[in-house]
Design an enzyme around this catalytic site. Structure first.
Site, PDB file in Angstrom:
ATOM      1  N   LYS A 171       0.831  -1.202   0.000  1.00 31.36           N
ATOM      2  CA  LYS A 171       0.000   0.000   0.000  1.00 31.36           C
ATOM      3  C   LYS A 171       0.870   1.258   0.000  1.00 31.36           C
ATOM      4  O   LYS A 171       1.906   1.302   0.639  1.00 31.36           O
ATOM      5  CB  LYS A 171      -0.918  -0.010   1.222  1.00 31.36           C
ATOM      6  CG  LYS A 171      -1.851  -1.227   1.260  1.00 31.36           C
ATOM      7  CD  LYS A 171      -2.686  -1.283   2.523  1.00 31.36           C
ATOM      8  CE  LYS A 171      -1.826  -1.444   3.759  1.00 31.36           C
ATOM      9  NZ  LYS A 171      -2.609  -1.639   4.993  1.00 31.36           N
ATOM     10  N   THR A 203      -7.109   9.295   9.276  1.00 30.02           N
ATOM     11  CA  THR A 203      -6.620   8.061   8.656  1.00 30.02           C
ATOM     12  C   THR A 203      -6.386   6.952   9.686  1.00 30.02           C
ATOM     13  O   THR A 203      -5.742   5.952   9.381  1.00 30.02           O
ATOM     14  CB  THR A 203      -5.314   8.331   7.897  1.00 30.02           C
ATOM     15  OG1 THR A 203      -4.357   8.910   8.799  1.00 30.02           O
ATOM     16  CG2 THR A 203      -5.541   9.278   6.724  1.00 30.02           C
ATOM     17  N   GLY A 205      -6.841   3.720  11.541  1.00 33.23           N
ATOM     18  CA  GLY A 205      -7.510   2.460  11.253  1.00 33.23           C
ATOM     19  C   GLY A 205      -7.684   2.136   9.786  1.00 33.23           C
ATOM     20  O   GLY A 205      -8.418   1.210   9.438  1.00 33.23           O
ATOM     21  N   THR A 206      -6.997   2.860   8.914  1.00 31.87           N
ATOM     22  CA  THR A 206      -7.185   2.601   7.485  1.00 31.87           C
ATOM     23  C   THR A 206      -6.672   1.221   7.079  1.00 31.87           C
ATOM     24  O   THR A 206      -7.267   0.559   6.221  1.00 31.87           O
ATOM     25  CB  THR A 206      -6.494   3.682   6.640  1.00 31.87           C
ATOM     26  OG1 THR A 206      -5.149   3.866   7.118  1.00 31.87           O
ATOM     27  CG2 THR A 206      -7.238   4.996   6.726  1.00 31.87           C
ATOM     28  N   GLY A 207      -5.580   0.766   7.692  1.00 29.11           N
ATOM     29  CA  GLY A 207      -5.066  -0.567   7.366  1.00 29.11           C
ATOM     30  C   GLY A 207      -6.018  -1.669   7.798  1.00 29.11           C
ATOM     31  O   GLY A 207      -6.260  -2.626   7.050  1.00 29.11           O
ATOM     32  N   CYS A 208      -6.580  -1.539   8.994  1.00 34.09           N
ATOM     33  CA  CYS A 208      -7.565  -2.513   9.487  1.00 34.09           C
ATOM     34  C   CYS A 208      -8.780  -2.535   8.570  1.00 34.09           C
ATOM     35  O   CYS A 208      -9.299  -3.595   8.209  1.00 34.09           O
ATOM     36  CB  CYS A 208      -8.014  -2.152  10.901  1.00 34.09           C
ATOM     37  SG  CYS A 208      -6.690  -1.900  12.088  1.00 34.09           S
TER      38      CYS A 208
END
Length: 261
Positions: A171, A203, A205-208
């Site tokens: 990402k 942003t 928690g964007t990965g979760c």
């Protein structure tokens, strides 16, 4: 309705971890089950404390859910330590898609996975991953490679495949430029997914959120590329319509799809 089991830590602020996973899975039309690895005291400004659950209890949670409710996909997030990583690896089913988000550092900068546990994650979980979804610092940490250029990011993705993952989504959120490009690397191809970069403080928690959205798509029978594209567009809308809570890195709007109906 398809079922997604998320194995991750709890975020008291609601923007990341289990809370983000449940909201994402539900918004995209699937049923969320959980196995909690740790509870955290945190808000948009940072992590104030972490309480890790015993590894045997995490394993019991996973086995109890799978023995009755079952799962059509599994998402792995914050796993906290080596003992939990090995416990998770010991009870993952063989025939269910697994999305591995190698959570190492929170958006606020708090370390969520010690170096000693990274080797266990690489050995135990990477070979089980249908797709691994590192951000740029995580991709560099896992592979030992530079990830500054497009060529380097694709090379890191291929290195993750060589380490056992079936696919890697490298990402680009930590990069620069007005277009944010993620690279989905598989044995067959490299697909670039590019959308305009949203300059937002919201942003957390964007990965979760991204990993849970991909897992939901896989549970619903979407091919990996289609699940990833849908997840990326969902995340884009969630960031764009973020509620603006807190004084730091705020949460995204996980209910953007529900609210738009």
């Amino acid at each position: 309705m398809k079922r997604v089991l998320t194995i991750a830590g709890s975020d008291s602020g609601g923007g990341a971890g289990i809370e983000a996973d449940i909201k994402t899975i539900s918004a995209l039309g699937a049923y969320a089950c959980t196995a909690i690895t740790a509870v955290t005291a945190q808000n948009t400004l940072g992590v104030a404390g972490v309480h890790t659950l015993p590894a045997d209890f995490v394993r019991l949670s996973i086995e109890t859910v799978l023995s009755d409710i079952g799962a059509d996909a599994i998402k792995l997030g914050m796993l906290a330590n080596e003992e939990i990583i090995r416990a998770v690896g010991a009870c993952l089913p063989q025939n269910i898609p697994v999305v591995l988000d190698p959570v190492m550092v929170a958006t606020s900068g708090a370390v969520l996975l010690p170096d000693a546990a990274i080797a266990a994650l690489t050995a135990e979980l990477l070979p089980r991953a249908s797709v691994v979804t590192p951000n740029l610092p995580e991709a560099a940490k896992l592979t030992g490679l530079r990830v500054e250029t497009e060529k380097e990011r694709i090379a890191a993705g291929r290195a993750l495949l060589a380490m056992g993952a079936k696919a890697a989504l490298v990402k680009g959120g930590h990069g620069s430029g007005e277009m944010l490009t993620d690279y989905l690397v598989t044995a067959e191809a490299v697909e670039a997914i590019a959308l305009p970069r949203l300059h937002s403080r919201n942003t957390h928690g964007t990965g979760c959120t991204m990993a849970s959205a991909i897992a939901t798509g896989l549970a619903q029978g979407l091919p990996l590329l289609d699940a990833t594209r849908r997840a990326r567009h969902y995340l884009q809308a969630a960031i764009r319509t973020a509620p603006g809570f807190g004084a730091g890195h705020g949460p995204v709007n996980h209910l953007v799809i529900t609210n738009s109906k």
